[in-house]
Design a protein around this motif. Sequence first.
Motif: not given
Ligand code: FES
Length: 260
Positions: A218, A221, A223-224, A227-228, A247
């Motif tokens: 992540m 963390g 939602g932006a 990456v996850c 996330c």
């Molecule tokens: S860690 Fe950034 S969208 Fe999930």
Amino acid sequence: MKAEYKIKLIHKMVLGDTCAVLTFSCPEIAENGHPGQFVNLSCDHFLKRPFGIMSVDREKKTFSIGVRKVGKGTKEILSCNEGAEFTCLGPLGNGFSFEGVKKLLLVGGGTGIFPIYFAAQYAKENSIPCTVVNGYRSKTDAFLYDQFASICDNFHVTTDAGDLGVQGNVMAYLEKMDETELEGSTCMVVGPGIMMKKVSEWALAKGLVCYVSLEQRMACGIGACLVCICKIKAEQEGKEFVHKRCCKDGPVFRAEEVIF
Ligand code: FES
Ligand SMILES: Cc1cc2nc3c(=O)[nH]c(=O)nc-3n(C[C@H](O)[C@H](O)[C@H](O)COP(=O)(O)OP(=O)(O)OC[C@H]3O[C@@H](n4cnc5c(N)ncnc54)[C@H](O)[C@@H]3O)c2cc1C
């Protein structure tokens, strides 16, 4: 509900050479944290690090996480002592749903035993009958054994080394559980990917409702950054799968939806 807070480390319980339980004062996360949710904790390096919430104490207004040393961020976090200050985002993500849950089967492995502890604590507080099966490498690795035993009457362990509980991984115990013990249980699993896959297949074959908590790398963390992303089945949308953000849309998902 999520926001960023300045928090203070108020207690550190070292577990062996690589882990510790860290307790922070933070009324908001203590009040709003739910099993399966996580926090994003600052360290001296770029990006916060995600950790599942291990417990909350609403009276003392604290929450705890269990941290294993993996790389530079966790090493630095574990080197901090009581009084150290952090910036923390949380509680983050969608946790476990306990709606309609009559009986619980919690399965933990690796650092997954920390968030599983929160689910066991919730079960105890809400009088939900609960069995916990934790898989460890060996007796010396059996962190939180006494704490689990004190909140859960049905606490079982497996060890790869065979020096505590049943020898083997969690499947060695689960496969021997009888149908009446399992009937009506909702299964919640947190641990290494391969463990969650095996337990999910077993639970779904037994007709149990099963949830898993995915662990993806992540960054933000919240939602932006995307990456996850993980693959979630989407037959109803006419697709094999869609990408979801671990996330924000997770980290907890129904096991049958996940492409491991
Ligand atoms: S860690 Fe950034 S969208 Fe999930
Ligand atoms: C929802 C969730 C809950 C988690 N809960 C716990 C927990 O309760 N206890 C615990 O010890 N660990 C937990 N982890 C794993 C923990 O976040 C990683 O071990 C940690 O981020 C590694 O950071 P590092 O700097 O030491 O490692 P490095 O490898 O140096 O990290 C480099 C970068 O990759 C990211 N990263 C590396 N490994 C992971 C990973 N497994 N998951 C997500 N990001 C990663 C780091 O955040 C950092 O941005 C959880 C991860 C997720 C996603």
